[in-house]
Design a protein around this motif. Sequence first.
Motif, PDB file in Angstrom:
ATOM      1  N   GLN A  93      15.509   2.107 -30.424  1.00 53.66           N
ATOM      2  CA  GLN A  93      15.400   0.330 -30.067  1.00 53.66           C
ATOM      3  C   GLN A  93      16.192   0.474 -28.933  1.00 53.66           C
ATOM      4  OE1 GLN A  93      14.214  -2.231 -32.015  1.00 53.66           O
ATOM      5  NE2 GLN A  93      14.854  -2.921 -30.210  1.00 53.66           N
ATOM      6  N   ARG A  94      16.858   1.050 -28.119  1.00 50.05           N
ATOM      7  CA  ARG A  94      17.941   0.856 -26.713  1.00 50.05           C
ATOM      8  C   ARG A  94      16.870   0.846 -25.481  1.00 50.05           C
ATOM      9  NH1 ARG A  94      19.750   3.721 -23.384  1.00 50.05           N
ATOM     10  NH2 ARG A  94      19.458   5.665 -24.530  1.00 50.05           N
ATOM     11  N   LEU A  95      15.986   1.795 -26.256  1.00 53.43           N
ATOM     12  CA  LEU A  95      15.316   1.885 -25.023  1.00 53.43           C
ATOM     13  C   LEU A  95      14.057   0.886 -24.610  1.00 53.43           C
ATOM     14  CD1 LEU A  95      14.944   6.209 -25.372  1.00 53.43           C
ATOM     15  CD2 LEU A  95      15.606   5.034 -23.742  1.00 53.43           C
ATOM     16  N   VAL A  96      13.177   1.066 -26.306  1.00 56.29           N
ATOM     17  CA  VAL A  96      12.329  -0.061 -26.389  1.00 56.29           C
ATOM     18  C   VAL A  96      13.162  -1.369 -25.513  1.00 56.29           C
ATOM     19  CG1 VAL A  96      10.945  -1.654 -27.479  1.00 56.29           C
ATOM     20  CG2 VAL A  96      10.707   1.010 -28.303  1.00 56.29           C
ATOM     21  N   GLU A  97      13.911  -1.460 -25.768  1.00 56.50           N
ATOM     22  CA  GLU A  97      14.314  -3.163 -24.523  1.00 56.50           C
ATOM     23  C   GLU A  97      14.864  -3.096 -23.379  1.00 56.50           C
ATOM     24  OE1 GLU A  97      18.175  -3.925 -27.143  1.00 56.50           O
ATOM     25  OE2 GLU A  97      16.985  -4.261 -29.345  1.00 56.50           O
ATOM     26  N   GLU A  98      15.093  -1.654 -22.744  1.00 51.60           N
ATOM     27  CA  GLU A  98      14.996  -1.285 -22.189  1.00 51.60           C
ATOM     28  C   GLU A  98      13.913  -0.938 -20.944  1.00 51.60           C
ATOM     29  OE1 GLU A  98      16.793   2.277 -18.763  1.00 51.60           O
ATOM     30  OE2 GLU A  98      17.558   2.285 -20.791  1.00 51.60           O
ATOM     31  N   TRP A  99      13.258  -0.388 -21.513  1.00 54.20           N
ATOM     32  CA  TRP A  99      11.598  -0.579 -21.278  1.00 54.20           C
ATOM     33  C   TRP A  99      11.187  -1.857 -20.523  1.00 54.20           C
ATOM     34  CZ3 TRP A  99       6.888  -1.938 -23.217  1.00 54.20           C
ATOM     35  CH2 TRP A  99       6.063  -2.147 -22.513  1.00 54.20           C
ATOM     36  N   ALA A 100      11.075  -2.566 -21.733  1.00 56.15           N
ATOM     37  CA  ALA A 100      10.624  -3.938 -21.829  1.00 56.15           C
ATOM     38  C   ALA A 100      11.501  -5.568 -20.758  1.00 56.15           C
ATOM     39  CB  ALA A 100      10.793  -4.648 -23.377  1.00 56.15           C
ATOM     40  N   ALA A 101      12.616  -4.519 -20.603  1.00 57.94           N
ATOM     41  CA  ALA A 101      13.417  -5.170 -19.481  1.00 57.94           C
ATOM     42  C   ALA A 101      13.094  -5.307 -18.594  1.00 57.94           C
ATOM     43  CB  ALA A 101      14.867  -5.198 -19.697  1.00 57.94           C
ATOM     44  N   ALA A 102      12.480  -3.531 -18.062  1.00 55.74           N
ATOM     45  CA  ALA A 102      11.860  -2.795 -16.708  1.00 55.74           C
ATOM     46  C   ALA A 102      11.313  -3.702 -16.420  1.00 55.74           C
ATOM     47  CB  ALA A 102      12.245  -1.792 -16.856  1.00 55.74           C
ATOM     48  N   VAL A 103       9.447  -3.484 -17.281  1.00 54.72           N
ATOM     49  CA  VAL A 103       8.515  -4.161 -17.451  1.00 54.72           C
ATOM     50  C   VAL A 103       8.560  -6.069 -16.525  1.00 54.72           C
ATOM     51  CG1 VAL A 103       6.278  -4.422 -18.021  1.00 54.72           C
ATOM     52  CG2 VAL A 103       7.518  -2.766 -18.741  1.00 54.72           C
ATOM     53  N   ARG A 104       9.558  -6.471 -17.362  1.00 52.72           N
ATOM     54  CA  ARG A 104       9.570  -7.830 -16.686  1.00 52.72           C
ATOM     55  C   ARG A 104      10.290  -7.527 -15.416  1.00 52.72           C
ATOM     56  NH1 ARG A 104      11.711  -8.471 -21.950  1.00 52.72           N
ATOM     57  NH2 ARG A 104      14.003  -8.188 -21.854  1.00 52.72           N
ATOM     58  N   ALA A 105      11.217  -6.808 -15.512  1.00 55.95           N
ATOM     59  CA  ALA A 105      12.162  -7.294 -13.892  1.00 55.95           C
ATOM     60  C   ALA A 105      10.903  -7.145 -12.788  1.00 55.95           C
ATOM     61  CB  ALA A 105      13.276  -5.705 -13.352  1.00 55.95           C
ATOM     62  N   GLU A 106       9.834  -5.267 -12.760  1.00 60.10           N
ATOM     63  CA  GLU A 106       8.783  -5.144 -12.106  1.00 60.10           C
ATOM     64  C   GLU A 106       7.949  -6.568 -11.860  1.00 60.10           C
ATOM     65  OE1 GLU A 106       9.164  -0.808 -13.535  1.00 60.10           O
ATOM     66  OE2 GLU A 106       7.300  -1.896 -14.076  1.00 60.10           O
ATOM     67  N   THR A 107       7.522  -6.994 -13.302  1.00 58.86           N
ATOM     68  CA  THR A 107       6.274  -8.123 -12.891  1.00 58.86           C
ATOM     69  C   THR A 107       6.895  -9.011 -12.347  1.00 58.86           C
ATOM     70  OG1 THR A 107       5.551  -7.681 -15.266  1.00 58.86           O
ATOM     71  CG2 THR A 107       4.950  -9.553 -14.233  1.00 58.86           C
ATOM     72  N   PHE A 108       8.781  -9.381 -12.554  1.00 61.92           N
ATOM     73  CA  PHE A 108       9.153 -10.454 -11.305  1.00 61.92           C
ATOM     74  C   PHE A 108       9.223 -10.420  -9.981  1.00 61.92           C
ATOM     75  CE2 PHE A 108      13.401 -11.674  -9.549  1.00 61.92           C
ATOM     76  CZ  PHE A 108      12.938 -13.673  -9.821  1.00 61.92           C
ATOM     77  N   VAL A 109       9.638  -8.604  -9.560  1.00 59.09           N
ATOM     78  CA  VAL A 109       9.509  -8.588  -7.742  1.00 59.09           C
ATOM     79  C   VAL A 109       7.541  -8.380  -7.965  1.00 59.09           C
ATOM     80  CG1 VAL A 109       9.971  -6.550  -7.015  1.00 59.09           C
ATOM     81  CG2 VAL A 109      11.185  -6.720  -8.669  1.00 59.09           C
ATOM     82  N   GLU A 110       6.988  -7.879  -8.330  1.00 58.78           N
ATOM     83  CA  GLU A 110       5.803  -8.325  -7.579  1.00 58.78           C
ATOM     84  C   GLU A 110       5.295  -9.857  -7.644  1.00 58.78           C
ATOM     85  OE1 GLU A 110       3.021  -6.374 -10.780  1.00 58.78           O
ATOM     86  OE2 GLU A 110       4.427  -4.113 -10.335  1.00 58.78           O
ATOM     87  N   ALA A 111       5.876 -10.451  -8.239  1.00 62.49           N
ATOM     88  CA  ALA A 111       5.443 -12.064  -8.449  1.00 62.49           C
ATOM     89  C   ALA A 111       6.057 -12.322  -7.186  1.00 62.49           C
ATOM     90  CB  ALA A 111       5.509 -12.471  -9.297  1.00 62.49           C
TER      91      ALA A 111
END
Length: 60
Positions: free
Chosen positions: A41-59
């Motif tokens: 669960q911790r890893l999935v939450e970290e993964w989702a946050a990383a995806v959001r952060a990467e999307t934020f940086v790309e945008a």
Amino acid sequence: MSSEPESLGFVRSSAEVNEEIRALMLRAGGHLKAEDRGEYQRLVEEWAAAVRAETFVEAA
């Protein structure tokens, strides 16, 4: 509090976290035991946050 990825403390990429999730699932034989579910669960939450952060940086 700023919502920019740098201020949120994201360090690992989604790919790195995904590899850890895959390794956990491989070690568990595809079926998580109760003691592994918290880490998963911790890893999935970290993964989702990383995806959001990467999307934020790309945008940006």
